[in-house]
Design a protein around this motif. Sequence first.
Motif, PDB file in Angstrom:
ATOM      1  N   LEU A  39       0.823  -1.209   0.000  1.00  0.00           N
ATOM      2  CA  LEU A  39       0.000   0.000   0.000  1.00  0.00           C
ATOM      3  C   LEU A  39       0.858   1.260   0.000  1.00  0.00           C
ATOM      4  N   HIS A  40       1.923   1.268   0.814  1.00  0.00           N
ATOM      5  CA  HIS A  40       2.836   2.418   0.814  1.00  0.00           C
ATOM      6  C   HIS A  40       3.510   2.570  -0.550  1.00  0.00           C
ATOM      7  N   ALA A  41       3.887   1.457  -1.161  1.00  0.00           N
ATOM      8  CA  ALA A  41       4.530   1.510  -2.472  1.00  0.00           C
ATOM      9  C   ALA A  41       3.572   2.053  -3.533  1.00  0.00           C
ATOM     10  N   ILE A  42       2.312   1.658  -3.468  1.00  0.00           N
ATOM     11  CA  ILE A  42       1.320   2.183  -4.416  1.00  0.00           C
ATOM     12  C   ILE A  42       1.218   3.702  -4.281  1.00  0.00           C
ATOM     13  N   SER A  43       1.186   4.192  -3.053  1.00  0.00           N
ATOM     14  CA  SER A  43       1.124   5.643  -2.840  1.00  0.00           C
ATOM     15  C   SER A  43       2.365   6.327  -3.411  1.00  0.00           C
ATOM     16  N   PHE A  81      12.560  11.041  -2.019  1.00  0.00           N
ATOM     17  CA  PHE A  81      13.551   9.972  -2.216  1.00  0.00           C
ATOM     18  C   PHE A  81      13.763   9.178  -0.938  1.00  0.00           C
ATOM     19  N   TRP A  82      13.708   9.851   0.207  1.00  0.00           N
ATOM     20  CA  TRP A  82      13.849   9.170   1.499  1.00  0.00           C
ATOM     21  C   TRP A  82      12.698   8.181   1.703  1.00  0.00           C
ATOM     22  N   VAL A  83      11.488   8.569   1.340  1.00  0.00           N
ATOM     23  CA  VAL A  83      10.324   7.688   1.454  1.00  0.00           C
ATOM     24  C   VAL A  83      10.521   6.452   0.571  1.00  0.00           C
ATOM     25  N   LEU A  84      10.951   6.655  -0.667  1.00  0.00           N
ATOM     26  CA  LEU A  84      11.210   5.513  -1.555  1.00  0.00           C
ATOM     27  C   LEU A  84      12.239   4.573  -0.943  1.00  0.00           C
ATOM     28  N   TYR A  85      13.325   5.137  -0.409  1.00  0.00           N
ATOM     29  CA  TYR A  85      14.367   4.328   0.244  1.00  0.00           C
ATOM     30  C   TYR A  85      13.771   3.519   1.397  1.00  0.00           C
ATOM     31  N   ARG A  86      12.956   4.159   2.230  1.00  0.00           N
ATOM     32  CA  ARG A  86      12.398   3.472   3.400  1.00  0.00           C
ATOM     33  C   ARG A  86      11.465   2.333   2.992  1.00  0.00           C
ATOM     34  N   VAL A  87      10.640   2.551   1.981  1.00  0.00           N
ATOM     35  CA  VAL A  87       9.723   1.503   1.536  1.00  0.00           C
ATOM     36  C   VAL A  87      10.507   0.338   0.934  1.00  0.00           C
ATOM     37  N   ILE A  88      11.467   0.640   0.075  1.00  0.00           N
ATOM     38  CA  ILE A  88      12.252  -0.419  -0.578  1.00  0.00           C
ATOM     39  C   ILE A  88      13.091  -1.181   0.439  1.00  0.00           C
ATOM     40  N   ARG A  89      13.816  -0.449   1.296  1.00  0.00           N
ATOM     41  CA  ARG A  89      14.674  -1.127   2.279  1.00  0.00           C
ATOM     42  C   ARG A  89      13.853  -1.990   3.235  1.00  0.00           C
ATOM     43  N   GLY A  90      12.738  -1.468   3.690  1.00  0.00           N
ATOM     44  CA  GLY A  90      11.895  -2.232   4.601  1.00  0.00           C
ATOM     45  C   GLY A  90      11.334  -3.482   3.955  1.00  0.00           C
ATOM     46  N   TRP A  91      10.867  -3.353   2.722  1.00  0.00           N
ATOM     47  CA  TRP A  91      10.272  -4.504   2.044  1.00  0.00           C
ATOM     48  C   TRP A  91      11.315  -5.576   1.749  1.00  0.00           C
ATOM     49  N   VAL A  92      12.513  -5.156   1.349  1.00  0.00           N
ATOM     50  CA  VAL A  92      13.596  -6.128   1.095  1.00  0.00           C
ATOM     51  C   VAL A  92      13.959  -6.858   2.389  1.00  0.00           C
ATOM     52  N   ALA A  93      14.041  -6.131   3.490  1.00  0.00           N
ATOM     53  CA  ALA A  93      14.343  -6.770   4.779  1.00  0.00           C
ATOM     54  C   ALA A  93      13.240  -7.746   5.173  1.00  0.00           C
ATOM     55  N   LEU A  94      11.992  -7.401   4.903  1.00  0.00           N
ATOM     56  CA  LEU A  94      10.887  -8.303   5.222  1.00  0.00           C
ATOM     57  C   LEU A  94      10.974  -9.587   4.407  1.00  0.00           C
ATOM     58  N   VAL A  95      11.264  -9.455   3.120  1.00  0.00           N
ATOM     59  CA  VAL A  95      11.399 -10.641   2.264  1.00  0.00           C
ATOM     60  C   VAL A  95      12.507 -11.550   2.793  1.00  0.00           C
ATOM     61  N   ASN A  96      13.583 -10.946   3.299  1.00  0.00           N
ATOM     62  CA  ASN A  96      14.708 -11.703   3.842  1.00  0.00           C
ATOM     63  C   ASN A  96      14.534 -12.081   5.310  1.00  0.00           C
ATOM     64  N   ARG A  97      13.361 -11.786   5.855  1.00  0.00           N
ATOM     65  CA  ARG A  97      13.041 -12.087   7.256  1.00  0.00           C
ATOM     66  C   ARG A  97      14.048 -11.472   8.227  1.00  0.00           C
ATOM     67  N   GLN A  98      14.409 -10.220   7.975  1.00  0.00           N
ATOM     68  CA  GLN A  98      15.367  -9.497   8.791  1.00  0.00           C
ATOM     69  C   GLN A  98      14.675  -8.361   9.538  1.00  0.00           C
ATOM     70  N   PRO A  99      15.075  -8.114  10.792  1.00  0.00           N
ATOM     71  CA  PRO A  99      14.545  -6.939  11.491  1.00  0.00           C
ATOM     72  C   PRO A  99      15.191  -5.671  10.943  1.00  0.00           C
ATOM     73  N   LEU A 100      14.611  -4.554  11.260  1.00  0.00           N
ATOM     74  CA  LEU A 100      15.128  -3.263  10.829  1.00  0.00           C
ATOM     75  C   LEU A 100      15.708  -2.511  12.020  1.00  0.00           C
ATOM     76  N   PRO A 101      16.672  -1.637  11.756  1.00  0.00           N
ATOM     77  CA  PRO A 101      17.245  -0.851  12.861  1.00  0.00           C
ATOM     78  C   PRO A 101      16.317   0.307  13.241  1.00  0.00           C
ATOM     79  N   VAL A 102      15.678   0.190  14.368  1.00  0.00           N
ATOM     80  CA  VAL A 102      14.848   1.288  14.877  1.00  0.00           C
ATOM     81  C   VAL A 102      15.250   1.545  16.322  1.00  0.00           C
ATOM     82  N   PRO A 103      15.118   2.798  16.766  1.00  0.00           N
ATOM     83  CA  PRO A 103      15.454   3.078  18.157  1.00  0.00           C
ATOM     84  C   PRO A 103      14.548   2.298  19.106  1.00  0.00           C
TER      85      PRO A 103
END
Length: 140
Positions: A29-33, A116-138
Amino acid sequence: MADFDQNGEIIKSDNLDGQRAWCHVMYGLHAISALSGIMTSASIIGAFVFGWPSIIAVIINYVTRANVRGSWLDTHWRWQLRSFWYAALWMLVAGLLAVTLIGIPAAILVIAVTGFWVLYRVIRGWVALVNRQPLPVPPG
């Protein structure tokens, strides 16, 4: 939805496939937006913050995030929420800058960089999800 024990505590399950599916839906949904911002006259950040797909994703995120609390998927839920709310904040900053004639070039720059930051966040997050990896968040 979450299952509860007799004390009202959430039962944590190691089977997160259903929640992973929801996470894929939210990233989609975020990617569609974001893509609608690229392919139309709207900006990426404008379509991301004000587009119905992202708003629906944020609602799904808030409704389902208790189900992933304490798991590696929790980082994806937080990543998506932080992406949305920081994009909204930067959109507000750009709007305030655009009020002044001198601030219009700065507002355009803020909109472009945040897009561009939004695109990076959506792509990086989705790739990490596909690889079953957590993301770095505070922690929070």
